[in-house]
Design a protein around this motif. Sequence first.
Motif, PDB file in Angstrom:
ATOM      1  N   PHE A  21     -39.626 -41.109  13.649  1.00 52.99           N
ATOM      2  CA  PHE A  21     -39.738 -40.383  12.388  1.00 52.99           C
ATOM      3  C   PHE A  21     -40.632 -39.153  12.577  1.00 52.99           C
ATOM      4  O   PHE A  21     -40.415 -38.109  11.948  1.00 52.99           O
ATOM      5  CB  PHE A  21     -40.302 -41.304  11.305  1.00 52.99           C
ATOM      6  N   PHE A  89     -48.905 -37.742  15.244  1.00 50.81           N
ATOM      7  CA  PHE A  89     -48.131 -37.375  14.050  1.00 50.81           C
ATOM      8  C   PHE A  89     -49.014 -36.889  12.890  1.00 50.81           C
ATOM      9  O   PHE A  89     -48.852 -35.775  12.390  1.00 50.81           O
ATOM     10  CB  PHE A  89     -47.284 -38.593  13.643  1.00 50.81           C
ATOM     11  N   GLU A  93     -49.328 -33.083  11.248  1.00 53.05           N
ATOM     12  CA  GLU A  93     -48.980 -32.828   9.839  1.00 53.05           C
ATOM     13  C   GLU A  93     -50.126 -32.112   9.125  1.00 53.05           C
ATOM     14  O   GLU A  93     -49.916 -31.158   8.381  1.00 53.05           O
ATOM     15  CB  GLU A  93     -48.694 -34.146   9.119  1.00 53.05           C
ATOM     16  N   ASN A 154     -43.632 -44.355  -6.742  1.00 47.61           N
ATOM     17  CA  ASN A 154     -43.878 -43.768  -5.421  1.00 47.61           C
ATOM     18  C   ASN A 154     -42.625 -43.182  -4.769  1.00 47.61           C
ATOM     19  O   ASN A 154     -42.701 -42.546  -3.721  1.00 47.61           O
ATOM     20  CB  ASN A 154     -44.562 -44.793  -4.509  1.00 47.61           C
ATOM     21  N   ASP A 157     -41.610 -38.073  -4.578  1.00 51.49           N
ATOM     22  CA  ASP A 157     -42.318 -37.479  -3.447  1.00 51.49           C
ATOM     23  C   ASP A 157     -41.579 -36.206  -3.034  1.00 51.49           C
ATOM     24  O   ASP A 157     -40.473 -36.270  -2.516  1.00 51.49           O
ATOM     25  CB  ASP A 157     -42.355 -38.524  -2.330  1.00 51.49           C
ATOM     26  N   SER A 159     -42.020 -34.277  -0.644  1.00 50.21           N
ATOM     27  CA  SER A 159     -41.957 -33.933   0.783  1.00 50.21           C
ATOM     28  C   SER A 159     -40.751 -34.572   1.469  1.00 50.21           C
ATOM     29  O   SER A 159     -40.558 -34.425   2.666  1.00 50.21           O
ATOM     30  CB  SER A 159     -43.243 -34.358   1.503  1.00 50.21           C
ATOM     31  N   ASP A 195     -51.755 -40.647  -4.822  1.00 52.81           N
ATOM     32  CA  ASP A 195     -50.810 -40.046  -3.887  1.00 52.81           C
ATOM     33  C   ASP A 195     -50.155 -38.837  -4.562  1.00 52.81           C
ATOM     34  O   ASP A 195     -50.791 -37.797  -4.724  1.00 52.81           O
ATOM     35  CB  ASP A 195     -49.808 -41.114  -3.428  1.00 52.81           C
ATOM     36  N   ASN A 196     -48.899 -39.012  -5.019  1.00 50.72           N
ATOM     37  CA  ASN A 196     -48.124 -37.853  -5.488  1.00 50.72           C
ATOM     38  C   ASN A 196     -48.293 -37.524  -6.973  1.00 50.72           C
ATOM     39  O   ASN A 196     -48.597 -38.394  -7.790  1.00 50.72           O
ATOM     40  CB  ASN A 196     -46.635 -38.132  -5.281  1.00 50.72           C
ATOM     41  N   PHE A 228     -49.061 -32.199   1.953  1.00 50.10           N
ATOM     42  CA  PHE A 228     -47.935 -33.117   1.797  1.00 50.10           C
ATOM     43  C   PHE A 228     -47.143 -32.795   0.522  1.00 50.10           C
ATOM     44  O   PHE A 228     -46.639 -33.691  -0.145  1.00 50.10           O
ATOM     45  CB  PHE A 228     -48.425 -34.562   1.820  1.00 50.10           C
ATOM     46  N   ASP A 231     -49.042 -34.071  -3.070  1.00 47.62           N
ATOM     47  CA  ASP A 231     -50.253 -34.884  -3.218  1.00 47.62           C
ATOM     48  C   ASP A 231     -51.248 -34.236  -4.194  1.00 47.62           C
ATOM     49  O   ASP A 231     -51.441 -33.021  -4.207  1.00 47.62           O
ATOM     50  CB  ASP A 231     -50.904 -35.129  -1.849  1.00 47.62           C
ATOM     51  N   GLY A 303     -48.984 -45.369  -2.151  1.00 47.15           N
ATOM     52  CA  GLY A 303     -48.064 -44.512  -1.409  1.00 47.15           C
ATOM     53  C   GLY A 303     -48.020 -44.770   0.076  1.00 47.15           C
ATOM     54  O   GLY A 303     -48.831 -45.503   0.652  1.00 47.15           O
ATOM     55  N   ASP A 304     -47.050 -44.118   0.677  1.00 47.47           N
ATOM     56  CA  ASP A 304     -46.771 -44.321   2.092  1.00 47.47           C
ATOM     57  C   ASP A 304     -47.860 -43.724   2.984  1.00 47.47           C
ATOM     58  O   ASP A 304     -48.365 -44.363   3.908  1.00 47.47           O
ATOM     59  CB  ASP A 304     -45.427 -43.667   2.422  1.00 47.47           C
ATOM     60  N   SER A 341     -42.264 -44.273   6.174  1.00 42.33           N
ATOM     61  CA  SER A 341     -42.703 -43.972   7.547  1.00 42.33           C
ATOM     62  C   SER A 341     -42.770 -45.271   8.320  1.00 42.33           C
ATOM     63  O   SER A 341     -42.576 -46.346   7.753  1.00 42.33           O
ATOM     64  CB  SER A 341     -44.061 -43.272   7.543  1.00 42.33           C
TER      65      SER A 341
END
Length: 376
Positions: A21, A89, A93, A154, A157, A159, A195-196, A228, A231, A303-304, A341
């Motif tokens: 990923f 990763f 990012e 969630n 998102d 992104s 998160d988002n 992201f 966020d 969130g992830d 992810s």
Amino acid sequence: MPSHQSILPPPRLTTEEPGSFASFSLEKRLPVILGKLIDNADTAVLHALQQLATEMREGKITTLPPVIFGTLDQIIKPYSGRSWANMPFLTVELYFYARILLAFGYSTAAPADPFQLAKEAANLQAIESLATLVEYCDPDCDTHKLLRWSVIGNTADLSQHTIPEADQVSLLVDERDAATKLIASRMQRIDLVFDNAGMDVLTDLLLIRKISSYCSHIVAHVRPYPMFVSDMTMINMESLIEKLGISSIPAARKLGEDITQLLRQNQLTLRTSPALGLPASFYADETLTRETFENAELVIFKGDLNYRYFAGDRRWPHTTEKDYFLQRFGRSALFLRTLKSEVLAGLTPEVAAKTTTLQPDWLTCGHYGIIQVFTG
Ligand SMILES: O=P(O)(O)OC[C@H]1O[C@](O)(CO)[C@@H](O)[C@@H]1O
């Protein structure tokens, strides 16, 4: 079975792993995010964004200016000269978003937010939709229901390439009973990591209101910079609470008033947490965990991405025992997340076996959610 002490952390996720990923993100996902910004950029930032696009394909990591992004510049320094396609990763990012912000002239004194309009639009749309979601907005709505809805939230998102519909999300892990019990256990302090924007954050605020009937102090954390895409930052949060408070939709207005009241009474504290702008790995970094979560008895990671922040961006065997993380993290954790992810641990052998029957991209497609509790 090796003792917990002897388990060596598995390899980190990197952009050099073919088919991962991380490499998909570098090749496909991040260029789309950048492309959208380029399409809408004015000439002042266009050149810097185009330069970034070229560097991502052909160039090398360069140093970041000091101070602006906390200690991220120190973390990036050793990677200077490395190819983007050979990076951890989460580190790459964060570097990508820092470079976008620099292209927009971001500085500590002038904190530009290239994603602000998208986040505000998502927030407004989510506020509107509260009109039809009255049962969740009832302050007496039960915790079970709010937890489930929080995972659905969630999916919101910006992104991601594709965003599943709420009814496409099924729970792979559903530890709602344990989560509800933990939340109601009269703790002195519970933290939540936002998160988002959009429905995601509204479900968090509804959950916070519910938690406030059991817990004397709630600390809710936002990211230090716009990253992201969707966020939440402190500026986004303050603007959202203000908009809720003046909304013409009664359920939204009530939520805004209740959150404002919790803030005034100091039962709720909103905090910008520097660690959330660094490639942190809370379970493994006692100092950072203590600085960020102090004496919190439970941390809710929404969130992830925040799951990755907890477990470190590593290829954990999915059945790695919860206890391994807990011993280091030193407090309970609750994860409310749709899977987007490849980081996942703490599954029972039964659930792990079930995952072999799922679609090949089950870890990243956003169709599977978890309500997962790590507690002693
Ligand atoms: O908004 P969320 O749920 O944290 O998901 C963020 C997404 O971005 C990522 O950080 C990848 O860029 C993943 O963790 C996830 O795909």
